[in-house]
Design an enzyme around this catalytic site. Sequence first.
Site, mmCIF file in Angstrom:
data_model
loop_
_atom_site.group_PDB
_atom_site.id
_atom_site.type_symbol
_atom_site.label_atom_id
_atom_site.label_comp_id
_atom_site.label_asym_id
_atom_site.label_seq_id
_atom_site.Cartn_x
_atom_site.Cartn_y
_atom_site.Cartn_z
ATOM 1 N N ARG A 38 0.826 -1.213 0.000
ATOM 2 C CA ARG A 38 0.000 0.000 0.000
ATOM 3 C C ARG A 38 0.857 1.259 0.000
ATOM 4 N NH1 ARG A 38 -4.837 -2.087 4.088
ATOM 5 N NH2 ARG A 38 -6.168 -2.900 2.430
ATOM 6 N N LYS A 195 -18.297 -18.851 1.119
ATOM 7 C CA LYS A 195 -19.738 -18.827 1.339
ATOM 8 C C LYS A 195 -20.488 -17.967 0.324
ATOM 9 C CE LYS A 195 -19.571 -19.627 6.311
ATOM 10 N NZ LYS A 195 -20.009 -19.128 7.623
ATOM 11 N N GLY A 352 -8.533 -9.418 -1.218
ATOM 12 C CA GLY A 352 -7.341 -9.914 -0.527
ATOM 13 C C GLY A 352 -6.953 -11.332 -0.881
ATOM 14 N N GLY A 375 -13.132 -4.549 0.607
ATOM 15 C CA GLY A 375 -14.547 -4.182 0.668
ATOM 16 C C GLY A 375 -14.989 -3.302 -0.482
#
Length: 396
Positions: A38, A195, A352, A375
Amino acid sequence: MTQFRTLDDMGDVRGKRVLVREDLNVPMADGRVTDDTRLRATIPTVTELADRGAIVLVLAHFGRPKGPSAELSLSHITDAYASVLGRPVTYIDWEGDADAVAALSPGDIAVLENTRFFGGEEKNDPAVVARFAALGDLYVNDAFSAAHRAHASTEGLAHTLPAFAGRAMEAELTALDKALGNPEHPVAAVVGGAKVSTKLAVLEHLVKQVDHLIIGGGMANTFLAARGVDVGKSLCEHDLVDTANAIFDAADKAGCTIHLPYDVVTSREFRANPPTRTVNVHEVAADEMILDVGPAAVEALADVLKNCRTLVWNGPLGAFETPPFDTATVALARTAAALTTDGSLVSVAGGGDTVAALNHAGVADEFTFVSTAGGAFLEWMEGRELPGVAALAIKG
């Protein structure tokens, strides 16, 4: 594509104080930065502005403090950041910050203290926005990974100061437009992960956007179960079978083909290098777990990609952190990389686990674009408006 101003539109910035929102939320251990990805992503924007004579004031959060915290001070990353940039970096506390900023000269770079030390940062409190804005003349958002949050430093400032997208933000938005905003068809999406529940909105959005939806990871088991396959002891959300069938129906209406594995790699135990079987999905034993996509299915998926022009990838096909269940992810990633290198495929990946999987396969640098956002990338794949991006849009 939404139009936004970039550094090219800023004009003469010499002597101007430019507040630059970056993502410096890096992992640390024993006082050392363990992954500077980053930090390196900020280099183009920060160094360009400094070289143009701006006074660069970097805004960023670090961790999730509940107020000022010595442990979560950005002072801990200043030396590592200076090393990455190859030039001096000043750390400025929030105490006496205006005086410290006034002492800086054109071309100087400073990191301001953790924005989340102010409780109002995450509430987008107008008082905190004003506090930040008082320090700068111009605002640059270069942190796509925080763009899904309407915080003072990611959204509020864009309405208070003249606002621009930094180079990393510009690259991200351009790549995402090529992937789903205005892509060249046929478009394929690979969506993996454990999931269905965590990617439900992604799947519901993608079936209306792409021509081929490739489902892998544990979530594929839920879709196989919806098709009447006995998945044994595999991770499976049996309560979401009706939801999976609704996604199949939506895909049929939209002309999207959903691809599920028809051969799989199974084992009775989940650990590194256990005894395994490669079987047709209808031959999974009651005491076995599906842990990867099989070789025949991977070959068929490679053929799908060869006929596509655009690929969006989020999530691994199998339990890639545990060998040999990385095999399918590595094989398909290498196919996508080769097609990208040949110039026949635009490949955009993010999240990620996805970045880790592509690095593991050794092909992250060969994809058209790899987003480190988590996100924000997922919310973009869901088709949601990201507040930090929307705030940069040129009005009218």
